[in-house]
Design a protein around this motif. Structure first.
Motif, short mmCIF file in Angstrom:
data_model
loop_
_atom_site.label_atom_id
_atom_site.label_comp_id
_atom_site.label_asym_id
_atom_site.label_seq_id
_atom_site.Cartn_x
_atom_site.Cartn_y
_atom_site.Cartn_z
N ARG A 7 -11.71 -22.87 -25.63
CA ARG A 7 -12.75 -23.19 -24.67
C ARG A 7 -12.71 -22.12 -23.58
N VAL A 8 -13.89 -21.69 -23.13
CA VAL A 8 -14.00 -20.58 -22.19
C VAL A 8 -14.80 -21.00 -20.96
N GLY A 9 -14.37 -20.50 -19.81
CA GLY A 9 -15.12 -20.67 -18.58
C GLY A 9 -15.03 -19.38 -17.78
N GLU A 59 -13.42 -23.01 -10.61
CA GLU A 59 -14.75 -23.25 -11.17
C GLU A 59 -14.78 -22.91 -12.66
N ALA A 60 -14.15 -21.80 -13.05
CA ALA A 60 -14.12 -21.40 -14.46
C ALA A 60 -13.36 -22.44 -15.28
N THR A 61 -12.29 -22.98 -14.73
CA THR A 61 -11.53 -24.02 -15.42
C THR A 61 -12.37 -25.27 -15.61
N PRO A 105 -3.57 -23.02 -20.94
CA PRO A 105 -4.56 -22.38 -20.07
C PRO A 105 -4.15 -20.94 -19.75
N LEU A 106 -5.09 -20.02 -19.89
CA LEU A 106 -4.89 -18.63 -19.53
C LEU A 106 -5.96 -18.23 -18.52
N VAL A 120 -11.31 -18.06 -17.68
CA VAL A 120 -10.30 -19.01 -18.12
C VAL A 120 -10.49 -19.29 -19.60
N LEU A 121 -9.39 -19.24 -20.34
CA LEU A 121 -9.37 -19.65 -21.73
C LEU A 121 -8.45 -20.84 -21.86
N LEU A 122 -8.90 -21.86 -22.57
CA LEU A 122 -8.06 -22.99 -22.95
C LEU A 122 -7.88 -22.89 -24.44
N ILE A 123 -6.66 -22.58 -24.87
CA ILE A 123 -6.40 -22.34 -26.29
C ILE A 123 -5.50 -23.44 -26.82
N GLY A 124 -5.95 -24.09 -27.89
CA GLY A 124 -5.17 -25.18 -28.46
C GLY A 124 -5.27 -25.23 -29.95
#
Length: 124
Positions: A7-9, A59-61, A105-106, A120-124
Protein backbone atom coordinates in the motif's frame (compact mmCIF):
# COMPACT_ATOMS: atom_id res chain seq x y z
CA UNK A 1 5.91 -17.24 -4.74
CA UNK A 2 3.51 -15.45 -2.42
CA UNK A 3 1.88 -12.22 -3.54
CA UNK A 4 2.97 -9.27 -1.40
CA UNK A 5 0.50 -6.64 -0.29
CA UNK A 6 1.89 -3.14 -0.91
CA UNK A 7 0.00 0.00 0.00
CA UNK A 8 1.35 3.43 -0.97
CA UNK A 9 0.73 6.96 0.23
CA UNK A 10 2.39 10.21 -0.79
CA UNK A 11 1.95 13.79 0.35
CA UNK A 12 3.50 17.16 -0.39
CA UNK A 13 3.46 20.15 1.99
CA UNK A 14 4.28 23.83 1.62
CA UNK A 15 6.86 24.48 4.36
CA UNK A 16 5.93 28.15 4.78
CA UNK A 17 2.26 27.24 5.24
CA UNK A 18 3.06 24.78 8.06
CA UNK A 19 5.38 27.34 9.64
CA UNK A 20 2.64 30.03 9.53
CA UNK A 21 0.03 27.70 11.05
CA UNK A 22 2.35 26.67 13.87
CA UNK A 23 3.13 30.33 14.62
CA UNK A 24 -0.57 31.31 14.50
CA UNK A 25 -1.62 28.41 16.70
CA UNK A 26 1.26 27.54 19.08
CA UNK A 27 -0.59 24.59 20.66
CA UNK A 28 -1.03 22.98 17.24
CA UNK A 29 2.53 21.60 17.31
CA UNK A 30 1.70 19.47 20.36
CA UNK A 31 -1.44 18.17 18.71
CA UNK A 32 0.27 17.19 15.45
CA UNK A 33 3.68 16.00 16.61
CA UNK A 34 5.01 13.77 19.36
CA UNK A 35 7.53 15.18 21.84
CA UNK A 36 10.27 13.16 20.10
CA UNK A 37 9.36 14.61 16.69
CA UNK A 38 9.41 18.14 18.08
CA UNK A 39 12.72 17.55 19.86
CA UNK A 40 14.32 16.27 16.66
CA UNK A 41 12.97 19.09 14.48
CA UNK A 42 14.03 21.82 16.91
CA UNK A 43 17.53 20.32 17.10
CA UNK A 44 17.99 21.00 13.37
CA UNK A 45 18.97 24.31 11.73
CA UNK A 46 15.58 24.80 10.00
CA UNK A 47 12.83 23.21 12.14
CA UNK A 48 9.90 24.03 9.79
CA UNK A 49 11.42 21.86 7.04
CA UNK A 50 11.55 18.86 9.34
CA UNK A 51 8.09 19.46 10.80
CA UNK A 52 6.59 19.81 7.31
CA UNK A 53 8.24 16.55 6.22
CA UNK A 54 6.86 14.78 9.28
CA UNK A 55 3.40 16.20 8.66
CA UNK A 56 3.61 14.96 5.05
CA UNK A 57 4.63 11.52 6.37
CA UNK A 58 1.60 11.39 8.64
CA UNK A 59 -0.72 12.34 5.76
CA UNK A 60 0.97 9.83 3.43
CA UNK A 61 0.53 7.12 6.06
CA UNK A 62 -3.15 7.96 6.43
CA UNK A 63 -3.51 7.61 2.65
CA UNK A 64 -1.73 4.25 2.65
CA UNK A 65 -3.98 3.06 5.48
CA UNK A 66 -7.10 4.35 3.73
CA UNK A 67 -8.28 6.34 6.74
CA UNK A 68 -7.10 9.48 8.47
CA UNK A 69 -7.88 12.15 10.99
CA UNK A 70 -10.18 12.25 12.96
CA UNK A 71 -10.47 8.44 12.87
CA UNK A 72 -6.75 8.27 13.66
CA UNK A 73 -4.75 10.45 15.99
CA UNK A 74 -1.78 12.39 14.61
CA UNK A 75 0.31 10.84 17.40
CA UNK A 76 -0.48 7.30 16.20
CA UNK A 77 1.94 7.91 13.32
CA UNK A 78 5.39 8.95 14.47
CA UNK A 79 8.49 9.59 12.41
CA UNK A 80 11.52 8.49 14.40
CA UNK A 81 15.07 9.42 13.55
CA UNK A 82 17.87 7.84 15.55
CA UNK A 83 20.53 10.24 14.30
CA UNK A 84 20.94 12.98 11.75
CA UNK A 85 22.50 10.53 9.28
CA UNK A 86 20.16 7.60 9.92
CA UNK A 87 17.11 6.96 7.71
CA UNK A 88 13.78 7.83 9.31
CA UNK A 89 11.47 5.10 10.52
CA UNK A 90 7.71 5.03 11.07
CA UNK A 91 6.26 3.94 14.37
CA UNK A 92 2.55 3.15 14.26
CA UNK A 93 0.51 2.76 17.43
CA UNK A 94 -3.14 2.32 18.37
CA UNK A 95 -5.65 2.15 15.55
CA UNK A 96 -2.98 2.97 12.93
CA UNK A 97 -1.00 -0.12 13.96
CA UNK A 98 -4.18 -2.23 13.89
CA UNK A 99 -4.98 -1.07 10.34
CA UNK A 100 -1.41 -1.75 9.18
CA UNK A 101 -1.56 -5.25 10.63
CA UNK A 102 1.55 -7.25 9.76
CA UNK A 103 2.71 -4.69 7.20
CA UNK A 104 6.15 -3.14 7.58
CA UNK A 105 5.98 0.66 7.26
CA UNK A 106 8.71 2.39 5.25
CA UNK A 107 9.06 6.14 4.80
CA UNK A 108 11.13 8.46 2.64
CA UNK A 109 11.28 12.20 3.38
CA UNK A 110 12.66 15.12 1.38
CA UNK A 111 12.51 18.91 1.46
CA UNK A 112 13.76 21.49 -1.01
CA UNK A 113 12.62 24.71 -2.63
CA UNK A 114 10.03 25.45 0.03
CA UNK A 115 8.25 22.10 -0.14
CA UNK A 116 8.44 18.88 1.83
CA UNK A 117 7.39 15.50 0.52
CA UNK A 118 6.94 12.06 2.05
CA UNK A 119 6.26 8.68 0.55
CA UNK A 120 5.07 5.79 2.68
CA UNK A 121 5.00 2.12 1.75
CA UNK A 122 3.18 -0.48 3.83
CA UNK A 123 4.58 -3.84 2.81
CA UNK A 124 3.06 -7.07 4.06
Amino acid sequence: MRETDIRVGIDIVDIARIDRRLREFPRLAGRLFTPEELEYAYSRPNPPEHLAARFAAKEATFKALGVGWPQLSWHQVEVRTKGHREPPQLRLTGRAAELAGECTPLVSLAHDGGIAIAEVLLIG
